[in-house]
Design a protein around this motif. Structure first.
Motif, PDB file in Angstrom:
ATOM      1  N   ASN A  10      39.818  63.582 -32.863  1.00  0.00           N
ATOM      2  CA  ASN A  10      40.622  64.771 -32.630  1.00  0.00           C
ATOM      3  C   ASN A  10      40.394  65.339 -31.232  1.00  0.00           C
ATOM      4  OD1 ASN A  10      42.495  66.702 -33.541  1.00  0.00           O
ATOM      5  ND2 ASN A  10      40.842  68.151 -33.949  1.00  0.00           N
ATOM      6  N   SER A  11      39.130  65.383 -30.796  1.00  0.00           N
ATOM      7  CA  SER A  11      38.822  65.915 -29.463  1.00  0.00           C
ATOM      8  C   SER A  11      37.685  65.111 -28.846  1.00  0.00           C
ATOM      9  CB  SER A  11      38.433  67.391 -29.552  1.00  0.00           C
ATOM     10  OG  SER A  11      37.222  67.542 -30.264  1.00  0.00           O
ATOM     11  N   VAL A  12      37.669  65.064 -27.535  1.00  0.00           N
ATOM     12  CA  VAL A  12      36.633  64.355 -26.786  1.00  0.00           C
ATOM     13  C   VAL A  12      35.802  65.374 -26.029  1.00  0.00           C
ATOM     14  CG1 VAL A  12      36.177  62.665 -24.971  1.00  0.00           C
ATOM     15  CG2 VAL A  12      38.071  62.308 -26.553  1.00  0.00           C
ATOM     16  N   GLU A  13      34.483  65.307 -26.237  1.00  0.00           N
ATOM     17  CA  GLU A  13      33.578  66.240 -25.562  1.00  0.00           C
ATOM     18  C   GLU A  13      32.839  65.588 -24.401  1.00  0.00           C
ATOM     19  OE1 GLU A  13      31.186  67.605 -28.811  1.00  0.00           O
ATOM     20  OE2 GLU A  13      32.865  68.667 -29.720  1.00  0.00           O
ATOM     21  N   ASP A  14      32.657  64.259 -24.465  1.00  0.00           N
ATOM     22  CA  ASP A  14      31.945  63.569 -23.389  1.00  0.00           C
ATOM     23  C   ASP A  14      32.428  62.129 -23.308  1.00  0.00           C
ATOM     24  OD1 ASP A  14      30.077  63.215 -21.316  1.00  0.00           O
ATOM     25  OD2 ASP A  14      28.551  62.503 -22.692  1.00  0.00           O
ATOM     26  N   PHE A  15      32.424  61.619 -22.094  1.00  0.00           N
ATOM     27  CA  PHE A  15      32.773  60.221 -21.838  1.00  0.00           C
ATOM     28  C   PHE A  15      31.846  59.699 -20.757  1.00  0.00           C
ATOM     29  CE2 PHE A  15      34.875  57.202 -18.990  1.00  0.00           C
ATOM     30  CZ  PHE A  15      35.164  56.183 -19.870  1.00  0.00           C
ATOM     31  N   HIS A  16      31.319  58.512 -20.972  1.00  0.00           N
ATOM     32  CA  HIS A  16      30.588  57.846 -19.901  1.00  0.00           C
ATOM     33  C   HIS A  16      30.690  56.343 -20.080  1.00  0.00           C
ATOM     34  CE1 HIS A  16      27.287  58.011 -22.905  1.00  0.00           C
ATOM     35  NE2 HIS A  16      26.929  56.868 -22.365  1.00  0.00           N
ATOM     36  N   ILE A  17      30.359  55.634 -19.016  1.00  0.00           N
ATOM     37  CA  ILE A  17      30.404  54.181 -19.036  1.00  0.00           C
ATOM     38  C   ILE A  17      28.968  53.677 -19.004  1.00  0.00           C
ATOM     39  CG2 ILE A  17      31.158  52.114 -17.831  1.00  0.00           C
ATOM     40  CD1 ILE A  17      33.518  53.734 -16.756  1.00  0.00           C
ATOM     41  N   TYR A  18      28.634  52.834 -19.968  1.00  0.00           N
ATOM     42  CA  TYR A  18      27.307  52.233 -20.060  1.00  0.00           C
ATOM     43  C   TYR A  18      27.376  50.829 -19.458  1.00  0.00           C
ATOM     44  CZ  TYR A  18      23.248  49.942 -22.117  1.00  0.00           C
ATOM     45  OH  TYR A  18      22.092  49.237 -22.298  1.00  0.00           O
ATOM     46  N   HIS A  19      26.482  50.550 -18.536  1.00  0.00           N
ATOM     47  CA  HIS A  19      26.425  49.231 -17.907  1.00  0.00           C
ATOM     48  C   HIS A  19      25.144  48.539 -18.337  1.00  0.00           C
ATOM     49  CE1 HIS A  19      29.830  50.113 -15.321  1.00  0.00           C
ATOM     50  NE2 HIS A  19      29.292  51.285 -15.089  1.00  0.00           N
ATOM     51  N   GLY A  20      25.249  47.666 -19.325  1.00  0.00           N
ATOM     52  CA  GLY A  20      24.111  46.885 -19.800  1.00  0.00           C
ATOM     53  C   GLY A  20      24.464  45.419 -19.647  1.00  0.00           C
TER      54      GLY A  20
END
Length: 157
Positions: A48-58
Motif C-alpha cells: 500500500n505504501s513505501v517507507e524506504d527503498f535501497h539497493i543491496y549489492h552482494g
C-alpha cells in the motif's frame, strides 16, 4: 570593483547550477530503479505504501522495499535485479535491526557500527552489518533475517 563582485556572483551561480545538474543526473538511475521496484512489488504483493527503498549489492543486486500492506502491517519486499522474482515477508516474522546488532555484539567487539541494512543472498533474506573494528579495519557481518543465525562474515579489510 562592481564588475569583480558581479563576476564572482555569476561564477558562483553557474557553479551551483552545474552542481545541481550533476546531482540530479546522478540520482536519476536510483529514482528509476525505485519506481520499477515499487511497480513490480505492487503487482505481486499487497503493498500500500513505501517507507524506504535501497539497493543491496552482494553476490547479486537486490532492491529492498520497506512499507505497509493494505492491512497496515509492516512488510519487506526483496526483488533480485536479474530474476525479478519478488519475495516478501512481514517484518514481525523476522528479527529486528536491534536484535541483529545484538547478535554481532555477542560475538564481536565493534569499534563503530557504520550501517545495518536489509539484503538478500542466495534467496536468503538477511541483515548486513557494516562496522569498523580495532585499527579502523572494515568488517561485514551477516545475520539471517528470520532466525537471527550468523550466516557469514567478512573481516579485516
Amino acid at each position: 570593483m562592481k564588475k569583480i563582485i558581479l563576476s564572482i556572483v555569476i561564477f558562483i551561480v553557474i557553479c551551483v547550477g552545474v552542481f545541481i545538474k550533476v546531482y540530479a543526473g546522478a540520482q536519476e538511475p536510483l529514482k528509476t530503479a525505485e519506481e520499477k521496484a515499487v511497480t513490480l512489488a505492487k503487482e505481486k504483493v499487497e503493498l500500500n505504501s513505501v517507507e524506504d527503498f535501497h539497493i543491496y549489492h552482494g553476490t547479486e543486486t537486490v532492491h529492498v522495499l520497506e512499507g505497509k500492506n493494505k492491512k497496515g502491517e509492516n512488510i519487506i519486499v526483496w526483488i533480485p535485479e536479474k530474476s525479478k522474482k519478488v519475495m516478501w515477508d512481514k517484518r514481525k516474522n523476522g528479527i529486528s535491526k536491534e536484535d541483529a546488532v545484538q547478535r554481532l555484539l555477542e560475538e564481536k567487539n565493534p569499534q563503530k557500527i557504520i550501517s545495518v541494512r536489509l539484503g538478500m543472498e542466495n534467496n536468503i533474506p538477511l541483515w548486513e552489518i557494516y562496522y569498523r573494528s580495532e585499527n579502523n579495519l572494515i568488517n561485514y557481518y551477516y545475520v539471517h533475517f528470520k532466525t537471527g543465525e550468523w550466516l557469514k562474515k567478512i573481516e579485516n579489510l
